[in-house]
Design a protein around this motif. Structure first.
Motif: not given
Length: 416
Positions: A77-80, A84-92
């Motif tokens: 779960a921690w890797t998923r 997800s955090i990395v992807h949404w930070l990229f959008y930010l």
């Protein structure tokens, strides 16, 4: 494991953004040093790429929310959660980074118009200068975050592909269904290539020079300091090459023929920037035998300044330089015309520019053949005396105070 691929739209947007971001990160690291034409052009390119990233990121986010996507890779779960955090930070970063850059441009003391890739006008945001410092701080943080996320994203993809045996690359790299190694090498080569181009690109030097630089011939006895300035690529008459003309010439009103040129040369961080005014008119009442009664008046449309760079030309017209909206014309008026010998003359008068009126002197050579005259000359003005260059541009360490003027034209008078 069989790879479930993203849509071709998502793949295309993903790689366009990856290449542009690599290029933008590298280009951003070159935006240092003294003000110069090359640095100015780099900033314009940086702004254009930033807006392109903003628009593509919004399109990518819309695709992400509106179309189905492959399920997330299996794992703890921690890797998923981290993925997800990395992807949404990229959008930010990809959206907020360009927006803060847009804020910086919109709230800068020196208002430089933005043309996307030199073609599409882009407006400033209607916000106050108080936004400038927060936007600058956030923009810097987002730039560093983009670099960290970029590296983390690449490491994560490679880890999933080879350490965990999950076909991540095949999901996002076109034509990589059974060639993950080749695809990975090709993708990394493209990213490194985009980064290298961003470091090395020199848009100002790559753009062809708009004007040929020709050194005007200036009489040796002229006391006024002059430097090479742009003129037409045609021979300028001098005292040595001009034949003596009829000394008996009544005063007359001369009409300037089309095809004349009024050019200028400024020095920006030691580099000559040549330009010209495409719209100007002259009222000339002159006779070499009636100099006391001769007058010259030249009116220049400042909005017609052309240096071969649309964004730089917009800056010249702005309130930081010519302020063409409030002061559309510059006017030189001369009533003290002196003969310096041979075909050489000097015209002393006043120059009205940007609401200031200062003494100005120009020297010129004149050849009269019948009812046709050929004139070519030079002058130098101190831009700071007229307030041309406000804020950081008022200093002379970047843009020199002296601006050289060069002109040449033919004129005719009524047949005698």
């Amino acid at each position: 494991m069989q790879a479930q691929r993203y849509s071709y739209t998502a793949i295309t947007l993903h790689w366009l953004l990856a290449l542009l971001l690599a290029f933008q990160i590298a280009l951003g690291q070159t935006l240092e040093g003294s003000n110069s034409p090359e640095l100015f052009t780099r900033y314009q390119l940086h702004k254009s790429v930033g807006i392109a990233i903003l628009l593509l990121s919004l399109a990518r986010l819309a695709v992400r929310l509106a179309t189905p996507r492959p399920p997330a890779s299996e794992g703890p779960a921690w890797t998923r959660t981290l993925a997800s955090i990395v992807h949404w930070l990229f959008y930010l970063v990809l959206i907020l980074g360009p927006i803060t850059g847009w804020l910086l441009v919109s709230t800068a003391k020196i208002q430089v118009p933005t043309l996307i890739f030199g073609v599409i006008p882009w407006p400033h945001l209607p916000v106050g200068h108080g936004w400038h410092e927060p936007a600058e701080a956030i923009h810097g943080v987002l730039a560093r975050l983009a670099i960290a996320l970029f590296a983390l994203h690449i490491v994560g993809a490679l880890r999933h592909q080879w350490l965990l045996g999950k076909p991540e690359l095949q999901r996002m790299i076109p034509f990589a269904r059974d060639k993950a190694v080749v695809a990975a090498i090709g993708a990394l080569a493209l990213i490194i290539g985009a980064f290298t181009v961003g470091k090395l690109v020199s848009p100002d030097r790559s753009r062809p020079t708009a004007e040929k630089r020709i050194t005007p011939v200036v009489p040796a006895s002229s006391a006024a300091p002059v430097v090479p300035a742009a003129t037409e690529a045609e021979e300028t008459p001098t005292a040595e090459t001009v034949e003596t003309t009829d000394a008996s010439q009544p005063i007359a009103d001369w009409t300037v023929a089309s095809g004349g040129r009024l050019g200028f040369t400024a020095r920006w961080n030691g580099e000559a920037v040549d330009g010209r005014f495409s719209r100007w008119r002259a009222a000339i009442r002159f006779s070499p035998d009636e100099l006391a009664k001769s007058t010259i008046s030249v009116t220049v449309d400042l909005a017609s300044a052309d240096t071969g760079d649309g964004q730089r030309d917009d800056s010249l017209r702005s309130s930081d330089f010519f302020d063409a909206g409030a002061h559309p014309n510059a006017v030189f008026t001369a009533r003290d015309i002196r003969h310096l010998g041979g075909e050489r003359y000097e015209a002393r008068g006043t120059l009205d520019l940007r609401g200031a009126s200062k003494p100005a002197t120009l020297r010129f050579t004149l050849r009269i053949e019948g009812d046709r005259a050929r004139v070519a000359g030079t002058a130098r003005i101190d831009r700071t005396a007229f307030g041309v260059g406000q804020g950081e541009w008022a200093a002379t360490d970047a843009i020199a105070a002296g601006v050289d003027i060069a002109f040449s034209f033919d004129a005719t008078r009524p047949a005698s």
